[in-house]
Each structure stands twice: as C-alpha cells, then as structure tokens.
Design a protein around this motif. Structure first.
Motif, mmCIF file in Angstrom:
data_model
loop_
_atom_site.group_PDB
_atom_site.id
_atom_site.type_symbol
_atom_site.label_atom_id
_atom_site.label_comp_id
_atom_site.label_asym_id
_atom_site.label_seq_id
_atom_site.Cartn_x
_atom_site.Cartn_y
_atom_site.Cartn_z
ATOM 1 N N PRO A 91 -15.992 19.687 16.829
ATOM 2 C CA PRO A 91 -17.228 18.890 16.704
ATOM 3 C C PRO A 91 -17.110 17.688 15.766
ATOM 4 N N LEU A 92 -15.907 17.436 15.223
ATOM 5 C CA LEU A 92 -15.749 16.344 14.254
ATOM 6 C C LEU A 92 -16.088 14.972 14.834
ATOM 7 N N PRO A 93 -15.664 14.618 16.049
ATOM 8 C CA PRO A 93 -16.060 13.294 16.578
ATOM 9 C C PRO A 93 -17.575 13.126 16.701
ATOM 10 N N THR A 94 -18.277 14.198 17.028
ATOM 11 C CA THR A 94 -19.736 14.129 17.095
ATOM 12 C C THR A 94 -20.326 13.874 15.715
ATOM 13 N N TRP A 95 -19.764 14.544 14.705
ATOM 14 C CA TRP A 95 -20.238 14.346 13.327
ATOM 15 C C TRP A 95 -19.963 12.919 12.881
ATOM 16 N N ILE A 96 -18.786 12.400 13.205
ATOM 17 C CA ILE A 96 -18.442 11.026 12.811
ATOM 18 C C ILE A 96 -19.395 10.037 13.478
ATOM 19 N N GLU A 97 -19.717 10.258 14.734
ATOM 20 C CA GLU A 97 -20.656 9.371 15.443
ATOM 21 C C GLU A 97 -22.032 9.399 14.780
ATOM 22 N N ALA A 98 -22.490 10.592 14.408
ATOM 23 C CA ALA A 98 -23.796 10.697 13.748
ATOM 24 C C ALA A 98 -23.773 10.036 12.370
ATOM 25 N N ALA A 99 -22.662 10.178 11.658
ATOM 26 C CA ALA A 99 -22.577 9.599 10.312
ATOM 27 C C ALA A 99 -22.445 8.079 10.360
ATOM 28 N N THR A 100 -21.730 7.543 11.331
ATOM 29 C CA THR A 100 -21.589 6.088 11.414
ATOM 30 C C THR A 100 -22.849 5.417 11.942
ATOM 31 N N SER A 101 -23.672 6.151 12.672
ATOM 32 C CA SER A 101 -24.920 5.559 13.154
ATOM 33 C C SER A 101 -25.995 5.532 12.079
ATOM 34 N N THR A 103 -27.494 3.984 9.270
ATOM 35 C CA THR A 103 -27.382 2.657 8.661
ATOM 36 C C THR A 103 -27.814 2.644 7.198
ATOM 37 N N GLU A 104 -28.605 3.602 6.759
ATOM 38 C CA GLU A 104 -29.099 3.588 5.391
ATOM 39 C C GLU A 104 -28.046 4.052 4.393
ATOM 40 N N LEU A 105 -26.953 4.653 4.875
ATOM 41 C CA LEU A 105 -25.957 5.247 3.991
ATOM 42 C C LEU A 105 -24.592 4.605 4.203
ATOM 43 N N PRO A 106 -24.339 3.461 3.573
ATOM 44 C CA PRO A 106 -23.058 2.781 3.804
ATOM 45 C C PRO A 106 -21.851 3.579 3.302
ATOM 46 N N SER A 107 -21.999 4.335 2.239
ATOM 47 C CA SER A 107 -20.861 5.107 1.735
ATOM 48 C C SER A 107 -20.497 6.235 2.695
ATOM 49 N N LEU A 108 -21.483 6.879 3.305
ATOM 50 C CA LEU A 108 -21.210 7.924 4.291
ATOM 51 C C LEU A 108 -20.580 7.311 5.542
ATOM 52 N N ARG A 109 -21.072 6.153 5.948
ATOM 53 C CA ARG A 109 -20.507 5.466 7.097
ATOM 54 C C ARG A 109 -19.042 5.110 6.840
ATOM 55 N N SER A 110 -18.739 4.640 5.630
ATOM 56 C CA SER A 110 -17.369 4.296 5.267
ATOM 57 C C SER A 110 -16.470 5.531 5.279
ATOM 58 N N PHE A 111 -16.962 6.645 4.750
ATOM 59 C CA PHE A 111 -16.202 7.891 4.762
ATOM 60 C C PHE A 111 -15.898 8.333 6.190
ATOM 61 N N ALA A 112 -16.891 8.258 7.057
ATOM 62 C CA ALA A 112 -16.705 8.663 8.449
ATOM 63 C C ALA A 112 -15.711 7.741 9.154
ATOM 64 N N GLN A 113 -15.756 6.447 8.858
ATOM 65 C CA GLN A 113 -14.809 5.519 9.478
ATOM 66 C C GLN A 113 -13.382 5.795 9.019
ATOM 67 N N HIS A 114 -13.219 6.186 7.749
ATOM 68 C CA HIS A 114 -11.885 6.544 7.259
ATOM 69 C C HIS A 114 -11.385 7.825 7.928
ATOM 70 N N LEU A 115 -12.271 8.760 8.176
ATOM 71 C CA LEU A 115 -11.877 9.967 8.906
ATOM 72 C C LEU A 115 -11.455 9.615 10.326
ATOM 73 N N ASP A 118 -7.790 8.441 11.014
ATOM 74 C CA ASP A 118 -6.758 9.473 11.091
ATOM 75 C C ASP A 118 -7.341 10.724 11.733
ATOM 76 N N LEU A 119 -8.046 10.527 12.829
ATOM 77 C CA LEU A 119 -8.777 11.617 13.470
ATOM 78 C C LEU A 119 -7.860 12.747 13.932
ATOM 79 N N ASP A 120 -6.690 12.408 14.466
ATOM 80 C CA ASP A 120 -5.788 13.452 14.952
ATOM 81 C C ASP A 120 -5.354 14.393 13.821
ATOM 82 N N ALA A 121 -5.004 13.820 12.670
ATOM 83 C CA ALA A 121 -4.557 14.647 11.550
ATOM 84 C C ALA A 121 -5.698 15.505 10.996
ATOM 85 N N VAL A 122 -6.883 14.929 10.879
ATOM 86 C CA VAL A 122 -8.023 15.681 10.341
ATOM 87 C C VAL A 122 -8.419 16.796 11.310
ATOM 88 N N THR A 123 -8.431 16.483 12.600
ATOM 89 C CA THR A 123 -8.767 17.500 13.595
ATOM 90 C C THR A 123 -7.728 18.618 13.595
#
Length: 165
Positions: A91-101, A103-115, A118-123
């Motif tokens: 479910p990580l790609p779904t979480w990343i999509e929800a976190a990047t959408s 807009t009020e939380l730029p630090s969370l969006r940045s964290f999700a973009q960094h994940l 390297d999605l293959d390694a994190v998954t």
C-alpha cells in the motif's frame, strides 16, 4: 545584587509574564503552562497509543484536535507507522499519493517524494524478510577499529586487527 531582596528576582525577571509566585511565603518563581515541544508531539505520534501514558495521550488528542493541518499530519503519520510496523510495502504507493496530494503539509509532501525516488528499495524493505543489518554492524565495527588505530601504525597492524577481531 541589583535584584529584589524579598523575592530573589531581578526587576527584569519580575516583569516576565511566565513567572509567577504561587505562595508568598515560598517566594519561588514557577513556570506557567507551555505548549508541548515539537519533539514531544513527534514522540507521542510515533508511539503506539497503548504504550502512551494517559496524560500524554490526552495531550496528543488535544494537540491534534486544533488545527486541521495537524489532524491531517497525524493521520498520515499513523498510517505510515502502521505500514512500517506491519511490514506492508504494497500500500506504499497509495500512501505516497495521499501524502503528496496534501498541499497544506510541504514537509510531508517532500518526505513522500523522497520515498518515491527510491520506491523499489523502500517497498522491498517493507515486504521482504531480509535486511542488511548484519552487514551494517560489521561495517560499523570496522570503522570503529579504524578510528582507534588512526595515526598509530602503518597498514599491517590495523589489517591484522580487523581480521582477528
């Protein structure tokens, strides 16, 4: 020394709104209630609710109930903590999509973009039973030996020490 003899406070400190005297006989300043630190709130969010003391749990609920951004942040962090705790990488790609959408939380969006970079390694880390902890432990041990031997001998003695340790 320039302070008030009766209270032990300087005139400048007596004007501070956070200091007050509880009892005239004790004459000791106390600190009023302060908002919890960011570190404390982070610890409360990342700790499992069953492991939190009742007072911390109440404070966490009060902090997350106020601004909408903190409520959204708390929900995202709790869902990510659930993924990590239960090793669920699918479910990580779904979480990343929800976190990047969000807009009020730029630090969370940045964290999700960094994940996502390297999605293959994190998954893989969240789905496969293997990890590199043993290798990292050996690397850490070798670095410690190298630091201990720095400037003491040529290459032969540290090499021998690494091989025998």
């Amino acid at each position: 020394m320039g302070g008030d003899q009766g209270t032990g406070l300087s005139p400048r400190l007596r004007q501070c709104p956070y200091l007050r005297q509880q009892d005239a006989s004790r004459q000791t300043p106390t600190v009023g209630l302060r908002a919890p630190s960011a570190r404390a709130v982070t610890r409360w969010i990342l700790t499992h609710p069953d492991a939190l003391p009742e007072g911390d749990l109440l404070q966490l609920k009060a902090v997350l109930a106020n601004p909408a951004e903190l409520t959204a942040l708390g929900e995202h962090v709790l869902s990510f903590r659930h993924l990590v705790a239960h090793l669920q990488g699918d479910p990580l790609p779904t979480w990343i999509e929800a976190a990047t959408s969000t807009t009020e939380l730029p630090s969370l969006r940045s964290f999700a973009q960094h994940l996502e970079r390297d999605l293959d390694a994190v998954t893989a880390r969240l789905t496969l039973p293997w990890n590199s902890g043993v290798v990292e432990g050996h690397v850490n041990r070798i670095k410690m030996l190298k630091r201990q031997m720095f400037g003491r001998a040529g290459f032969d003695l540290p090499r021998e020490r690494v091989l025998l340790a």
